[in-house]
Design a protein around this motif. Structure first.
Motif, mmCIF file in Angstrom:
data_model
loop_
_atom_site.group_PDB
_atom_site.id
_atom_site.type_symbol
_atom_site.label_atom_id
_atom_site.label_comp_id
_atom_site.label_asym_id
_atom_site.label_seq_id
_atom_site.Cartn_x
_atom_site.Cartn_y
_atom_site.Cartn_z
ATOM 1 N N ARG A 199 0.961 -1.388 -0.001
ATOM 2 C CA ARG A 199 0.015 -0.154 0.084
ATOM 3 C C ARG A 199 0.843 1.278 0.026
ATOM 4 O O ARG A 199 1.830 1.415 1.123
ATOM 5 N N ALA A 200 0.847 2.181 -1.035
ATOM 6 C CA ALA A 200 1.693 2.999 -1.270
ATOM 7 C C ALA A 200 0.744 4.496 -0.717
ATOM 8 O O ALA A 200 -0.324 4.538 -1.369
ATOM 9 N N VAL A 201 1.348 5.116 0.257
ATOM 10 C CA VAL A 201 0.799 6.384 1.085
ATOM 11 C C VAL A 201 1.464 7.372 0.728
ATOM 12 O O VAL A 201 2.631 7.565 0.843
ATOM 13 N N VAL A 202 0.819 8.513 0.054
ATOM 14 C CA VAL A 202 1.368 9.762 -0.187
ATOM 15 C C VAL A 202 0.625 10.913 0.828
ATOM 16 O O VAL A 202 -0.860 11.147 0.434
ATOM 17 N N LEU A 203 1.242 11.635 1.698
ATOM 18 C CA LEU A 203 0.892 12.858 2.278
ATOM 19 C C LEU A 203 1.161 14.019 1.596
ATOM 20 O O LEU A 203 2.553 14.157 1.433
ATOM 21 N N THR A 204 0.099 14.814 1.238
ATOM 22 C CA THR A 204 0.512 15.783 0.171
ATOM 23 C C THR A 204 1.271 17.081 0.831
ATOM 24 O O THR A 204 1.876 17.782 0.124
ATOM 25 N N LYS A 205 0.918 17.297 2.075
ATOM 26 C CA LYS A 205 1.532 18.476 2.781
ATOM 27 C C LYS A 205 2.024 18.263 4.155
ATOM 28 O O LYS A 205 0.994 17.916 5.012
ATOM 29 N N VAL A 206 3.233 18.390 4.383
ATOM 30 C CA VAL A 206 3.770 18.023 5.728
ATOM 31 C C VAL A 206 4.687 18.767 6.268
ATOM 32 O O VAL A 206 5.450 19.422 5.472
ATOM 33 N N MET A 207 4.854 19.491 7.326
ATOM 34 C CA MET A 207 6.047 20.116 8.108
ATOM 35 C C MET A 207 6.466 19.421 9.265
ATOM 36 O O MET A 207 5.690 19.068 10.271
ATOM 37 N N PHE A 208 7.630 19.223 9.229
ATOM 38 C CA PHE A 208 8.363 18.407 10.283
ATOM 39 C C PHE A 208 8.769 19.437 11.607
ATOM 40 O O PHE A 208 9.263 20.341 11.149
ATOM 41 N N SER A 209 8.825 18.773 12.736
ATOM 42 C CA SER A 209 9.475 19.439 13.908
ATOM 43 C C SER A 209 10.867 18.927 14.122
ATOM 44 O O SER A 209 11.069 17.942 13.627
ATOM 45 N N VAL A 210 11.610 19.960 14.699
ATOM 46 C CA VAL A 210 12.925 19.203 15.146
ATOM 47 C C VAL A 210 12.839 18.240 16.200
ATOM 48 O O VAL A 210 12.044 18.313 17.225
ATOM 49 N N PRO A 211 13.411 17.016 15.840
ATOM 50 C CA PRO A 211 13.319 16.117 16.889
ATOM 51 C C PRO A 211 14.088 16.151 17.913
ATOM 52 O O PRO A 211 14.994 16.934 18.279
ATOM 53 N N HIS B 69 -8.164 20.600 -1.813
ATOM 54 C CA HIS B 69 -7.419 20.288 -0.890
ATOM 55 C C HIS B 69 -6.968 18.989 -0.548
ATOM 56 O O HIS B 69 -7.429 18.557 0.588
ATOM 57 N N LYS B 70 -6.295 18.431 -1.478
ATOM 58 C CA LYS B 70 -6.084 16.985 -0.864
ATOM 59 C C LYS B 70 -5.344 16.845 0.439
ATOM 60 O O LYS B 70 -4.057 17.916 0.316
ATOM 61 N N TRP B 71 -5.068 15.779 1.105
ATOM 62 C CA TRP B 71 -3.908 15.712 2.150
ATOM 63 C C TRP B 71 -3.513 14.282 2.097
ATOM 64 O O TRP B 71 -2.803 14.066 2.853
ATOM 65 N N LYS B 72 -4.201 13.384 1.248
ATOM 66 C CA LYS B 72 -3.747 12.056 1.178
ATOM 67 C C LYS B 72 -4.020 11.577 -0.096
ATOM 68 O O LYS B 72 -5.013 11.647 -0.631
ATOM 69 N N ARG B 73 -2.956 10.548 -0.604
ATOM 70 C CA ARG B 73 -3.264 9.628 -1.678
ATOM 71 C C ARG B 73 -2.660 8.523 -1.428
ATOM 72 O O ARG B 73 -1.643 8.179 -0.929
ATOM 73 N N GLU B 74 -3.306 7.411 -1.944
ATOM 74 C CA GLU B 74 -3.019 6.212 -1.675
ATOM 75 C C GLU B 74 -3.500 5.156 -2.762
ATOM 76 O O GLU B 74 -4.373 5.242 -3.293
ATOM 77 N N ALA B 75 -2.668 4.195 -2.958
ATOM 78 C CA ALA B 75 -3.053 2.962 -3.890
ATOM 79 C C ALA B 75 -2.269 1.753 -3.553
ATOM 80 O O ALA B 75 -1.109 1.585 -2.970
ATOM 81 N N THR B 76 -2.982 0.504 -3.662
ATOM 82 C CA THR B 76 -2.204 -0.709 -3.535
ATOM 83 C C THR B 76 -2.067 -1.483 -4.602
ATOM 84 O O THR B 76 -2.685 -1.627 -5.474
ATOM 85 N N PHE B 77 -0.887 -2.051 -4.602
ATOM 86 C CA PHE B 77 -0.042 -2.939 -5.687
ATOM 87 C C PHE B 77 0.186 -4.352 -5.281
ATOM 88 O O PHE B 77 0.142 -4.648 -3.953
#
Length: 217
Positions: free
Chosen positions: A130-142, A172-180
């Motif tokens: 299952r391929a999952v793409v999150l279209t817009k993310v901002m990371f915090s300093v770990p 305003h997409k936030w996730k795209r996915e497909a299974t292969f």
């Protein structure tokens, strides 16, 4: 479907012009060890009719992405966190050459990114990816944490946390996915969505300290 694994943590820089979203400068975070995607929705917004709920609405609000990899290289940290990388000045007693340091200061500009992951599933005794793409993310300093080495090694891996948002496209997409049926197809899907070509993928693995097969260099 039972989840049995996770792999291939890709990312790319998020760009938007007049509502058209695109990606560039793709990379791979490293070798994935753990993934968690938590989603928040709006409170129930109910329409009552005939003494009951006739319609209801619960829309995506935001989410949190938590991802762990075997390592977080300086090159990847620079891309994900928007920190400055500079050559290390000459310091007496240090003989290593070409060393660079990351500087966390007021010049840090944390970028928006698109991210992608492959989740390995077992479906009716058959493996699926299952391929999952999150279209817009901002990371915090770990955060940094470490435990001293004892009689046996306790593996400690970096953990990244990011905020999941809706993108700036018309819907305003936030996730795209497909299974292969193969991991290679799932990886191709992610690289296509994040605009990562073959040469860029090879360079991305090199920046993460891996060869194109995912093994450590």
């Amino acid at each position: 479907m039972a989840t049995i694994g996770v792999s291939k943590p890709y990312y790319a820089k998020y760009n938007v012009v007049d509502g058209n979203v695109s990606y560039s400068g793709g990379g791979v975070m490293g070798k994935m060890t753990e993934l968690e995607i938590s989603i928040e929705t709006s409170e129930d917004n109910n329409l009552y009719g005939d003494n009951g709920i006739a319609e209801t609405d619960r829309t995506f609000s935001n989410g949190t992405l938590t991802a762990s990899t075997t390592d977080l290289s300086q090159e990847v940290a620079k891309d994900l966190l928007g920190v400055v990388e500079q050559e290390l000045e000459e310091i007496p007693g240090i003989t290593d050459t070409g060393v660079k340091e990351l500087v966390f200061d007021d010049s840090q500009v944390t970028p928006y990114l698109g991210t992608g992951f492959i989740i390995k599933k077992m479906v009716n005794h058959m493996t699926r990816w299952r391929a999952v793409v999150l279209t817009k993310v901002m990371f915090s300093v770990p955060s940094d944490s470490a435990t001293t080495q004892g009689e046996s090694i306790e593996w400690q891996v970096p953990e990244l946390s990011g905020t999941i948002m809706r993108d700036d496209s018309e819907t305003h997409k936030w996730k795209r996915e497909a299974t292969f049926t193969t991991e290679a197809q799932a990886e191709t899907y992610i690289k296509h969505r994040l605009n990562i070509g073959a040469e860029a993928a090879a360079a991305a693995y090199a920046r993460a300290g891996l060869n194109i097969g995912g093994d450590e260099v």
